[in-house]
Design an enzyme around this catalytic site. Structure first.
Site, mmCIF file in Angstrom:
data_model
loop_
_atom_site.group_PDB
_atom_site.id
_atom_site.type_symbol
_atom_site.label_atom_id
_atom_site.label_comp_id
_atom_site.label_asym_id
_atom_site.label_seq_id
_atom_site.Cartn_x
_atom_site.Cartn_y
_atom_site.Cartn_z
ATOM 1 C CG ASP A 69 41.017 32.903 39.085
ATOM 2 O OD1 ASP A 69 41.770 33.063 38.226
ATOM 3 O OD2 ASP A 69 40.841 33.629 40.364
ATOM 4 C CG ASP A 71 40.868 36.803 35.707
ATOM 5 O OD1 ASP A 71 40.200 36.584 36.420
ATOM 6 O OD2 ASP A 71 42.149 37.308 36.503
ATOM 7 C CG ASP A 151 51.778 41.385 36.480
ATOM 8 O OD1 ASP A 151 51.594 40.691 35.372
ATOM 9 O OD2 ASP A 151 51.432 41.107 37.574
#
Length: 459
Positions: A69, A71, A151
């Protein structure tokens, strides 16, 4: 920006130093990005907002993989995004996000995140638990602050639709080349903010074949118990990502290596041995290999089969314990063991009932498959979970050779009745239906209708 020498080689910046690669200095092309993601990027840019492709989509393109996907991040607020797209819905409480929906394709759009220490207002809300875990976090900021909030360095890579440049804020490109997964910021602080980051570290290490850097790995064993504070429903979703994405066996080994397996599956952990070569552990490894092979072949997999295999050793042991402690028949001790294993596991990971029902069926059929005389074989062949149960039995036979004859008998019988020669797992992930893998579904009950009321009757 990265420096280019006389040979055209780009020298990447140090961690924390922004490095910008122009279009001719990186391999990403718009042709590799989905049309729907491009529509969102272009409309945000046209409306005067910054808009970047970010995270896994950029990382996977750089690794030559096809992203699952795409983002997007922007300086537009969720409300501003919603005004631009009629097909947009806002989701999330902890992280306010915009989902732009194109049929089954959902493009997730997030606003740049800011630092937690910003002053709270009605628009910027951030709160923590006593242990330091973030409970709500809707603090907006700049792209630099957003990169610090990512992260891992390999996920802090941004592709600009405005000039097709690639932005690296924390040395993610260098880490990709070195095959390292590096956490941004102080590892202990970041893991305490969200303990699921430890599971994400394992997932990315397995998926991308990266090693954890020394500082990224160091606090994990000590902080592993923090996973007990994560809602069980969230942990169920995380286990699907860990074990049903094609890297289950590597994930299993890494979870054990870093002390994260026991907090997720405490009763299973009691069966594990230092050498990792007990009959149950060999069976579990075979089940994980089977799952990985099915994912690689684009065949359906199901959480029910995974959890049936994972908890089978517990069920066998507890069933033996109940038999030794009482005079109950084997079917009753099996039922007691099944109930206990599932009830204990769902306290940690909230496995939905639609899956635990299938898990029970797979287990119960292990007891019924040896009893195949008379009409029993025909009835068992018609059971909705027969093929999943036979697949399960075949895996068991690879560890216990005494079951091979039984497996062969059922395969021959199935073939003689015109059924598939190859047993299958029950249904596709993530939301299997009983019909999806060619299984028979239960007939629907017809609704009993009462006499029709006159049109002017009261409701």
């Amino acid at each position: 920006m990265g420096k280019e020498d006389e040979t055209g080689t780009v020298t990447l910046g140090e961690p924390g130093e922004r490095c910008i690669l122009t279009r001719d200095q990186h391999p990403i092309s718009r042709r590799q990005i989905s049309d729907n993601a491009l529509k969102v990027l272009y409309r945000l840019n046209k409306a005067g907002f910054e808009a970047y492709l970010v995270g896994g989509g950029v990382r996977d393109l750089l690794l030559g993989r096809k992203p699952k996907d795409f983002d997007i991040v922007t300086d537009a607020t969720p409300e501003q995004i919603k005004k631009l797209f009629s097909n947009c819905r806002l989701v999330g409480r902890r992280f306010r996000l915009a989902h732009v929906v194109f049929g089954r394709d959902v493009i997730e759009v997030a606003t740049f995140r800011g630092h937690h220490h910003k002053v709270n207002t009605s628009k910027h809300v951030s709160s923590r638990s006593d242990e330091g875990m973030l409970l709500r976090d809707n603090v907006y900021g700049t792209i630099e602050e957003d990169a610090e909030r990512r992260d891992f360095t390999v996920n802090a890579l941004y592709y600009s639709i405005k000039d097709f440049s690639l932005h690296d804020f924390h040395g993610g490109l260098t880490d990709l080349e070195a095959g390292l997964l590096e956490l941004i910021g102080d590892p202990e602080t970041r893991y305490r903010e969200d303990p699921v980051r430890m599971l994400r570290a394992i997932r990315f290490a397995a998926k991308l074949d990266l090693g954890l850097s020394e500082r990224t790995a160091a606090p994990i064993r000590e902080l592993a118990p923090l996973l007990q504070d994560i809602p069980p429903a969230r942990l169920f979703e995380e286990t699907l990502k860990l074990f049903l994405a094609g890297d289950a066996l590597k994930t299993y080994y890494l979870l054990r290596q870093y002390g994260l397996f026991a907090p997720l599956f405490p009763q299973v952990a009691t069966l594990l041995t230092p050498a990792g070569n007990s009959p149950f552990e060999r069976f579990l490894e075979l089940a994980l290999i089977n799952t990985d092979e099915r994912v690689a072949a684009d065949l359906p997999v199901t959480p029910a089969f995974f959890y049936a295999a994972l908890l089978w050793g517990v069920v066998e042991k507890r069933s033996r314990d109940f038999s030794n402690e009482s005079s109950l028949p084997p079917q009753d001790t099996l039922m007691l063991a099944m109930n206990e294993a599932i009830d204990t596991q769902i306290r940690t990971i909230a496995i939905p009932r639609r899956f635990t029902t299938d898990v029970r069926d797979i287990w119960l059929l292990q007891d019924r498959l040896p009893r195949r005389s008379g009409k029993r074989a025909e009835r068992l062949l018609g059971h909705p979970k027969f093929r999943a149960a036979l697949d399960f039995l075949e895996l068991r036979s690879r560890v216990d050779g005494r079951l091979k004859e039984l497996v062969q008998w059922w395969q021959n019988y199935q073939q003689s009745q015109g059924g598939d020669q190859q047993p299958h797992q029950a249904a596709p992930h993530p939301y299997p239906q009983s019909e999806a893998d060619g299984e028979r579904s239960k007939p629907r009950r017809r609704r009993r209708r009462g006499p029709r009321r006159p049109k002017d009757a009261q409701a």
